[in-house]
Design an enzyme around this catalytic site. Sequence first.
Site, PDB file in Angstrom:
ATOM      1  CD  GLU A 133      -2.871  -1.166   2.320  1.00 49.16           C
ATOM      2  OE1 GLU A 133      -2.849  -0.246   3.160  1.00 49.16           O
ATOM      3  OE2 GLU A 133      -3.740  -2.058   2.280  1.00 49.16           O
ATOM      4  N   PRO A 134       0.320   2.392  -0.324  1.00 45.81           N
ATOM      5  CG  PRO A 134      -0.981   4.056  -1.345  1.00 45.81           C
ATOM      6  CD  PRO A 134      -1.050   2.651  -0.811  1.00 45.81           C
ATOM      7  CD  GLU A 364       7.862 -11.379  -4.411  1.00 47.61           C
ATOM      8  OE1 GLU A 364       7.730 -11.783  -3.243  1.00 47.61           O
ATOM      9  OE2 GLU A 364       7.089 -11.668  -5.325  1.00 47.61           O
TER      10      GLU A 364
END
Length: 385
Positions: A133-134, A364
């Site tokens: 998310e931001p 990742e």
Amino acid sequence: MPSDIMTDLFRLDEDWTVEQREVIAQVRRYVDDAVLPCIGAHHNDETFPEEIIAGLRELSIFESIADQSLAPTTYGLVNRELERGSSTLRSIVSVQGALVMGAIQQFGSDEQRSEWLPRLGRLEAWGCFALTEPNFGSNPAGMETRAEVTPGGYRISGAKSWITNGVRADLAVVWAKLDDTVRGFLVETDRPGFSASAIKGKWSFRSSETAQLFLDDVEVPASALLPGATSLSSALKCLAGARYTIAWGAVGAARACLEETIAYLKERPQFNNQPLASHQLIQYKLAWMATEIVGMELIARRLGELRAQGPLDPAQIALAKMNNCRKALEVARTCRELLGANGIHNEYHIGRRMLDLETVLTYEGTEHIHALTIGAALTGIKAFG
Ligand code: TGC
Ligand code: FAD
């Protein structure tokens, strides 16, 4: 891409079975014929390489993932060879295969599996994996995206950022908090309230589509919930599968850089009209890179063996992802340097590979995050949280 350069000094490739050699040759042919001729232009133009998708489909990699017929090491080799073409190509496989199909395989209902896996496996449907998310990247536990129960199912609201294939996806695996517990949802992207906007202006992963996703009170049926995904650890288990592909892919990227560099250095004369390859300091750097690449491959191989024995420990994945991404990037940067000015020109693949590896190092799980996972395993002390 030069094929007569021998960098496999430990003769690791001699160990592969006949079947594995065939797989390597098949993916290599595809990369040489379909990917390398066009991927540099797509990097320059910041466009998605549509024309390579038919060939990727023909390799049947996703169908093999759907029916789980690829042995771990063979699967690793596929990723190694794909990233010899481009990190962005290997990423397509990591996202569609390990993250999206992997989530449905591990945590989906029988109905979800039979509805989505065949279509995703034939690349008739595209998927994306929406965790970041931001405001929450390394720490997805803090996510703000929320799901609430409605009479017909769930309503989801929030924003996701940096989502690979988010613009073209037909299906998004969205991670959201339901009563403060992270759950996974299969969200069809044509649902009202769902929108995706492309993130432009990247100087890395330019031939990959990356998106920001907005979920504005998106209504989904009860059947959208992944029943087996009961906490953040489910999302992290999907990541483990994708990090495995990255650990292998990084070997392919590094090898490709080294091979292209040796070919260049043998041709380019400098000082007394001698090829650069004949100079001592140059050979030292080549030796260092060849040695690191052997180390990377041995780590990837061992990871494959461990994966064949059972589920991998997070610290094992973290070690391989951290080491191989860092080393691949160092190799690419060293190769860039050895090509001199030509190293910054798009006539050669090295600059593109180097820039793409900056993403691979970050996504990742960043290097710090993997170091903290290894540190926790070594000391029993979690240094994050
Ligand atoms: P923590 O309290 O340590 O653990 C929560 C639960 O998760 C389990 N767990 C894992 N399970 C499987 N694999 C792992 N690597 C795991 N690490 C932890 C853990 O056992 C626990 O289980 P349970 O049953 O007790 O609940 O979790 P935390 O919130 O403190 O965070 C741990 C941390 C920092 C390692 C984790 O949040 C993390 O890995 N952060 C990095 C985020 C990240 O990697 N995001 C990737 C987004 S997807 C993406 O980048 C796709 S790129 C496209 C492409 O691949 O090409
Ligand atoms: P931050 O978490 O803000 O970290 C910034 C820096 O601080 C890093 O160096 C990090 O290591 C360090 N840091 C953070 N916490 C600590 C700590 N506790 N101790 C020490 N150092 C710390 N996400 C998805 O969900 N799906 C996708 O498909 C996807 N695709 C991506 C594609 C691209 C091209 C890129 C670049 C990213 C993608 N991501 C995706 C997001 C990616 O997983 C995140 O960028 C990554 O997890 C890091 O999060 P962040 O960018 O918010 O960095």
